[in-house]
Write a protein that holds these residues in place. Structure first.
Motif, short mmCIF file in Angstrom:
data_model
loop_
_atom_site.label_atom_id
_atom_site.label_comp_id
_atom_site.label_asym_id
_atom_site.label_seq_id
_atom_site.Cartn_x
_atom_site.Cartn_y
_atom_site.Cartn_z
N ASN A 503 0.37 0.80 0.68
CA ASN A 503 -0.75 -0.14 0.83
C ASN A 503 -1.21 -0.74 -0.50
N ASN A 506 -3.94 -3.50 -0.30
CA ASN A 506 -5.29 -3.00 -0.02
C ASN A 506 -5.94 -2.41 -1.27
N LYS A 507 -5.13 -1.76 -2.09
CA LYS A 507 -5.66 -1.20 -3.34
C LYS A 507 -6.13 -2.32 -4.27
N SER A 510 -9.39 -3.61 -3.04
CA SER A 510 -10.50 -2.70 -3.32
C SER A 510 -11.04 -2.89 -4.74
N LEU A 572 -0.99 1.78 -9.44
CA LEU A 572 -1.64 1.64 -8.13
C LEU A 572 -0.75 2.22 -7.01
#
Length: 572
Positions: A503, A506-507, A510, A572
């Motif tokens: 993901n 998505n990181k 964020s 990440l």
């Protein structure tokens, strides 16, 4: 330097020197800086003496603002004398203090000098980042005239170094417009020379000579000896390519004489190498080798790796011509080693395995196994009690029950181990499949970009023929638009990438919620360690567009200058 400016500078220098004995502290320090700046083009050694006094006084006063000034002046001095390693070091040190003190004007100046030094050291991406940041600061502060034009020139020079001559000329023309508006005619003459260099690289030799001679005429009038030396070297280079060796030798020798007299080592090295090429073409291999060695030594001394690479190649060719094939091989190998270290083309590396997920699930399987073992042991404990109560029934019954329990326990352990191994094998197969699919999608995107590029080239060819143009142009444009409009390839790529890299998008979101799809795409390609050129090919853009996007992404993610964007994305 024109006589009128020289007279003005001399008057300023004499005036400052007279006042110097009466001055103290910061006033005296500023005078040292002014003398260093005014003398650097006419008396480099004396200029350095005043610079040393500036550095000593700045340390004694221990005021950060003046320490940053001293570091900037050191950075510029070493850049001026072609010691690019020291220039890079002192400018970086100055930049740290400029940032800390929020001194934006000194910061963009130091970034500008740093960018040029990095270019000569072969650090092309870092150079582009430095120049782009410098340009952004100038635009923010509303800088115009020479300051703005200098950034356009430096970016144009860097693009030329990357063989993007058309984009380079665009920046040169921007600079020319700025210089014309500011009445800086002398700098426009420099632009003529730069455009001539690009025409030279494009093999438009007649146009190149036209620009060179126009520029030369202007600089001869102003008696700007170093600029004259550069243009003479360029003219000699064109005649060398045209095999007019006597003309080439004439202009190159005049250039070398001026370069040596006015102490510009980088130009001495470049002209020496070109003279070596003349002697090679004339068949005088010993003289050619001598010149290549001298040029190589200067390149090593000044740290100009990008320009020094060709010296190894020329030495290899010359040794081969002399029949010394061992040395020819040695220098050829050295050339490619240095080339790889300077222009390292990063390739797609192995995709990182789902290590965290794998380890987590592996631990979960181990915990499940432990629970089963504890459960079995509890059963065994109960049965131990049972065997004690039944002890009187007979040892045979006890041994039979214990044996059965032990066998069942061993079988359960064996079964759990097999299940765990099967699960691990499934995970590994999934990972291998995802890696294979991701690599396949990456290759597909590259092939698609190649197709688009080829199609564009065909369009350019069609333009040359009116008949083909009428029949094919509209159809090909529609086909090109249709091909570019399809985003399915990216969606498939993204789905595999997200699974393999846990993901990743998505990181990123964020960290910065407003990150765009294009920025996620760029970050994904950087996470795969693709090079700037490979990303440019996949996105069907110019390499400098990728560098600009990287700079903007780094800024959006609020990373400081010392943090490497690729390394950050890999975490990440």
């Amino acid at each position: 330097m024109p006589l009128v400016f020289y007279g003005q500078n001399k008057s300023k220098i004499d005036s400052i020197k007279r006042l110097l004995p009466t001055q103290r502290d910061t006033i005296k320090l500023k005078s040292y800086g002014a003398l260093n700046r005014l003398l650097i083009s006419s008396d480099t050694d004396l200029s350095k003496n005043y610079l040393d006094s500036l550095v000593i006084m700045a340390k004694e006063l221990d005021i950060k603002k003046f320490n940053s000034l001293a570091l900037s002046r050191l950075g510029y001095y070493y850049y001026y004398i072609s010691d690019y390693n020291k220039a890079e070091y002192y400018n970086n040190e100055a930049i740290k203090l400029h940032r800390e003190l929020n001194l934006k004007a000194p910061l963009y100046k130091a970034l500008n000098v740093l960018g040029v030094s990095q270019k000569y050291l072969g650090k092309l991406e870092e150079s582009m980042e430095s120049h782009m940041e410098s340009l952004a600061l100038k635009e923010e502060l509303g800088v115009s005239g020479f300051g703005l034009g200098a950034s356009y020139v430096n970016i144009g020079n860097l693009l030329a170094e990357l063989d993007n001559f058309e984009a380079s000329n665009e920046y040169y023309l921007k600079a020319s417009s700025v210089f014309e508006e500011a009445g800086l005619i002398s700098y426009q003459a420099q632009i003529l020379h730069n455009i001539g260099v690009n025409q030279d690289e494009l093999k438009n030799y007649d146009k190149a000579l036209e620009y060179y001679f126009k520029s030369l005429e202007h600089f001869r009038k102003e008696k700007k000896h170093l600029e004259i030396a550069k243009i003479l070297n360029s003219i000699g280079g064109v005649y060398l390519k045209q095999d007019s060796l006597n003309k080439a030798k004439k202009y190159l020798k005049e250039s070398l004489e001026l370069s040596k007299h006015y102490g510009e080592k980088q130009m001495v090295g470049l002209t020496t190498k070109n003279l070596g090429n003349v002697y090679f073409k004339e068949g005088d291999f010993n003289k050619a080798l001598k010149h290549f060695k001298e040029a190589s030594a200067i390149s090593i001394e000044t740290g100009t790796l990008t320009r020094g690479l060709n010296n190894y190649q020329q030495m290899a060719k010359t040794y081969a011509a002399l029949g010394d094939y061992n040395k020819a091989y040695k220098y050829s190998d050295l050339h490619f080693q240095k080339y790889d270290s300077v222009f390292k083309k990063e390739k797609i590396e192995q995709i990182n395995e789902l290590e965290i997920k794998y380890q987590t699930e592996k631990k979960e399987a181990a915990i499940a196994l432990q629970k089963e073992e504890i459960k079995t042991l509890n059963i065994q404990a109960k049965n131990d009690k049972l065997t004690k109560t039944l002890y009187g029934v007979g040892m045979l019954s006890f041994l039979t029950i214990s044996g059965l329990l032990y066998f069942g326990f061993k079988q359960r352990l064996k079964k759990n181990k097999i299940e765990r191994e099967k699960q691990e094998a499934i995970y590994k197969q999934e990972i291998a499949f995802k890696k294979k699919e991701l690599a396949s999608q990456t290759l597909h995107l590259v092939q698609k970009s190649t197709f688009i590029q080829e199609l564009k080239e065909n369009l350019e060819k069609i333009k040359q023929s009116p008949e083909l143009f009428k029949v094919e142009f509209r159809r090909l444009v529609m086909l090109l638009k249709k091909e570019k409009a399809e985003d399915k390839d990216w969606e498939i790529f993204k789905s595999y990438f997200s699974e393999v890299h846990n993901n990743f998008d998505n990181k990123l979101k964020s960290i910065y919620a407003d990150i765009t799809e294009k920025e996620i795409r760029l970050a994904s390609f950087l996470r795969m360690n693709l090079s700037t050129k490979e990303i440019a090919s996949m996105l069907n853009v110019l390499p400098e567009s990728v560098l600009k996007s990287k700079y903007r992404l780094k800024k959006k993610l609020k990373l400081d200058r010392e943090t490497d964007l690729n390394q950050f994305l890999n975490t990440l």
